[in-house]
Design a protein around this motif. Structure first.
Motif, PDB file in Angstrom:
ATOM      1  N   UNK A  85      -2.182 -13.026  -4.175  1.00 10.75           N
ATOM      2  CA  UNK A  85      -2.138 -11.583  -4.375  1.00 10.75           C
ATOM      3  C   UNK A  85      -1.262 -10.939  -3.311  1.00 10.75           C
ATOM      4  N   UNK A  86      -0.810  -9.737  -3.661  1.00 11.02           N
ATOM      5  CA  UNK A  86      -0.004  -8.928  -2.771  1.00 11.02           C
ATOM      6  C   UNK A  86      -0.438  -7.481  -2.976  1.00 11.02           C
ATOM      7  N   UNK A  87      -0.268  -6.667  -1.972  1.00 12.55           N
ATOM      8  CA  UNK A  87      -0.559  -5.234  -2.041  1.00 12.55           C
ATOM      9  C   UNK A  87       0.743  -4.478  -1.846  1.00 12.55           C
ATOM     10  N   UNK A  88       0.938  -3.427  -2.640  1.00 11.64           N
ATOM     11  CA  UNK A  88       2.101  -2.559  -2.453  1.00 11.64           C
ATOM     12  C   UNK A  88       1.638  -1.107  -2.477  1.00 11.64           C
ATOM     13  N   UNK A  89       2.254  -0.309  -1.629  1.00  6.90           N
ATOM     14  CA  UNK A  89       2.081   1.149  -1.638  1.00  6.90           C
ATOM     15  C   UNK A  89       3.427   1.733  -2.050  1.00  6.90           C
ATOM     16  N   UNK A  90       3.400   2.609  -3.048  1.00  9.09           N
ATOM     17  CA  UNK A  90       4.632   3.175  -3.599  1.00  9.09           C
ATOM     18  C   UNK A  90       4.496   4.694  -3.629  1.00  9.09           C
TER      19      UNK A  90
END
Length: 172
Positions: A85-90
């Motif tokens: 898994x990976x987390x991104x904030x956009x």
């Protein structure tokens, strides 16, 4: 070829710097790296995504990692059944009338809005990297003001044989 390498390391000052320095010296490009505490006090887990040209270079990489004094265990988990898994904030620009449209786009991705202002929305998404890439592609037309990603973190699913290169724990 991109490889996902995990390493269990002593939780000591400078370990990350020594490992990334070694990878740099041997001209391995790190696509992403994540580091955090593990289930065992005093140990951390690192997940690297590294671009390796061939199996000989991959073998060199694992041997060099194992030579590091603070490294306990190294494993290439790329071809195994894994949870990754990976987390991104956009942060997406746009006035209020685009907010409902953007909500409709992010809903199927199970992403959520974590901050709202009159001229932007901040969206949080977790998942596989290709899922994150797909959402980013859909949000680009709205104007991405800011984007940050954590890098992949991963481990083996269920019970699998580890085929791990391990340092004798008595030497640590």
């Amino acid at each position: 070829m991109k490889r996902i390498i995990t390493a269990t390391v002593q939780d000591r000052s400078g370990v990350l710097n020594r490992i990334t320095g070694m990878l740099h010296k041997r001209q391995f490009n790190i696509d992403s790296i994540s580091v955090g505490n593990s289930e065992t006090e005093g140990l951390s887990k690192m997940t690297f995504v590294v671009d390796v040209s061939d199996h000989q270079k991959l073998e060199q990489l694992t041997k060099q990692l194992n030579k590091q004094i603070d490294v306990i265990k190294v494993s290439d988990i790329t071809d195994k059944a894994i949870v990754a898994r990976e987390l991104a904030l956009i942060k997406v620009g746009g006035s209020g009338h685009f907010h409902a449209e953007i909500q409709g786009i992010i809903a199927p991705f199970r992403a959520s809005v974590i901050d709202v202002s009159k001229d932007s929305l901040t969206i949080q998404i977790t998942g596989k990297p290709d899922k994150i890439e797909a959402l980013i592609l859909l949000l680009r037309p709205y104007g991405i003001k800011e984007l940050t990603r954590t890098g992949i973190t991963a481990f083996l699913r269920g019970k699998q044989p580890h085929h791990v290169t391990e340092i004798n724990s008595s030497s640590v």
